[in-house]
Scaffold this motif. Structure first.
Motif, PDB file in Angstrom:
ATOM      1  N   THR A 299       2.551   1.714  -3.477  1.00 29.18           N
ATOM      2  CA  THR A 299       1.443   1.914  -4.351  1.00 29.18           C
ATOM      3  C   THR A 299       1.253   3.346  -4.241  1.00 29.18           C
ATOM      4  O   THR A 299       1.083   4.114  -5.310  1.00 29.18           O
ATOM      5  N   VAL A 300       0.770   3.895  -3.069  1.00 31.87           N
ATOM      6  CA  VAL A 300       0.495   5.422  -2.998  1.00 31.87           C
ATOM      7  C   VAL A 300       1.582   6.432  -3.470  1.00 31.87           C
ATOM      8  O   VAL A 300       1.412   7.272  -3.793  1.00 31.87           O
ATOM      9  N   ASP A 301       2.912   5.712  -2.851  1.00 22.78           N
ATOM     10  CA  ASP A 301       3.974   6.704  -3.258  1.00 22.78           C
ATOM     11  C   ASP A 301       4.388   6.533  -4.762  1.00 22.78           C
ATOM     12  O   ASP A 301       4.389   8.013  -5.402  1.00 22.78           O
ATOM     13  N   ASN A 302       4.202   5.747  -5.409  1.00 26.29           N
ATOM     14  CA  ASN A 302       4.218   5.785  -7.029  1.00 26.29           C
ATOM     15  C   ASN A 302       3.007   6.396  -7.473  1.00 26.29           C
ATOM     16  O   ASN A 302       3.296   7.276  -8.496  1.00 26.29           O
ATOM     17  N   GLN A 303       1.693   6.388  -7.005  1.00 28.95           N
ATOM     18  CA  GLN A 303       0.757   7.461  -7.701  1.00 28.95           C
ATOM     19  C   GLN A 303       1.146   8.933  -7.657  1.00 28.95           C
ATOM     20  O   GLN A 303       0.987   9.534  -8.255  1.00 28.95           O
ATOM     21  N   ARG A 304       1.684   9.188  -6.399  1.00 25.60           N
ATOM     22  CA  ARG A 304       2.225  10.833  -6.188  1.00 25.60           C
ATOM     23  C   ARG A 304       3.242  11.116  -7.101  1.00 25.60           C
ATOM     24  O   ARG A 304       3.399  11.949  -7.706  1.00 25.60           O
ATOM     25  N   ARG A 305       4.013  10.088  -7.117  1.00 20.00           N
ATOM     26  CA  ARG A 305       5.281  10.417  -7.990  1.00 20.00           C
ATOM     27  C   ARG A 305       5.265  10.132  -9.562  1.00 20.00           C
ATOM     28  O   ARG A 305       5.763  11.098 -10.334  1.00 20.00           O
ATOM     29  N   PHE A 306       4.634   9.130  -9.908  1.00 20.71           N
ATOM     30  CA  PHE A 306       4.579   8.985 -11.416  1.00 20.71           C
ATOM     31  C   PHE A 306       3.065   9.664 -11.982  1.00 20.71           C
ATOM     32  O   PHE A 306       3.387   9.779 -13.516  1.00 20.71           O
ATOM     33  N   ILE A 307       2.254   9.897 -11.519  1.00 23.91           N
ATOM     34  CA  ILE A 307       0.922  10.321 -12.110  1.00 23.91           C
ATOM     35  C   ILE A 307       1.125  11.766 -12.806  1.00 23.91           C
ATOM     36  O   ILE A 307       0.863  12.107 -14.053  1.00 23.91           O
TER      37      ILE A 307
ATOM     38  N   ASN B   7       0.785  -1.342  -0.026  1.00 19.03           N
ATOM     39  CA  ASN B   7       0.072  -0.032  -0.001  1.00 19.03           C
ATOM     40  C   ASN B   7       0.787   1.235  -0.072  1.00 19.03           C
ATOM     41  O   ASN B   7       0.424   2.299  -0.901  1.00 19.03           O
TER      42      ASN B   7
END
Length: 185
Positions: free
Chosen positions: A170-178, A167
């Motif tokens: 995933t949340v960190d990747n959403q902030r970083r890559f979106i 989790n």
């Protein structure tokens, strides 16, 4: 879940390291280290949503016992002795080690066969856990970090640990890559 408890345990493995290179025996079974296991178990069980901690500190040993009868000193009565494993008033660390390593329910379950690793298995109230998983895990990590002295190292595993790590990533990747993906799009 109601009958057998939580399905998301956290396993904390505590490994003892040798106190010095010339002393190769790294053992959990010293007075100080057993006291740390007891204190750590008590600290974790007080954390909200923790239901139980299975560890050497909560383990009991069952042994056959024969006692002399008061009315006839030649006769004996048979019984059982069910006592906490860690009881520094009744047992030395060497006796505790011998009991733990010869008990089939403890050896390779809560303590390694060589006595240098022990496990604390934490089970949770699943309903409360799902509401505040990250905060509860952070509190457990903090309790372990503040309690472990030099020479003991903690490792974490279990489905709750894996789910929470997934989790967070995933949340960190959403902030970083979106944002870059939206920009490129």
């Amino acid at each position: 879940r109601a009958e057998f408890g939580g399905t998301q345990p956290l396993i904390i493995a505590v490994r003892a390291e040798s106190p010095a290179p010339e002393a190769p025996d790294a053992s959990i079974f010293t007075r100080e280290r057993l006291a740390v296991i007891q204190e750590l178990t008590a600290d974790i069980v007080r954390i909200p949503s923790v239901e139980r901690v299975h560890s050497l500190a909560t383990a009991h040993v069952l042994r056959a016992q024969e006692t002399s009868r008061l009315d006839d000193p030649q006769a004996t009565d048979s019984g059982v002795d069910f006592q906490p494993l860690i009881d520094p008033t009744r047992r030395s660390p060497l006796e505790i080690r011998a009991l733990a390593l010869t008990d089939a329910f403890l050896r390779d379950e809560l303590v390694s066969a060589n006595g240098n690793i022990t496990a604390l298995v934490v089970t949770f109230d699943e309903d409360r856990l799902d509401q505040q998983r990250a905060a509860i895990l952070d509190e457990i990590y903090r309790a372990v970090r503040t309690r472990l002295p030099q020479g003991l190292t903690a490792y974490y595993n279990g489905s709750i640990e894996i789910n929470e790590t997934y989790n967070r990533v995933t949340v960190d990747n959403q902030r970083r890559f979106i944002p870059p993906i939206l920009l490129l799009t």
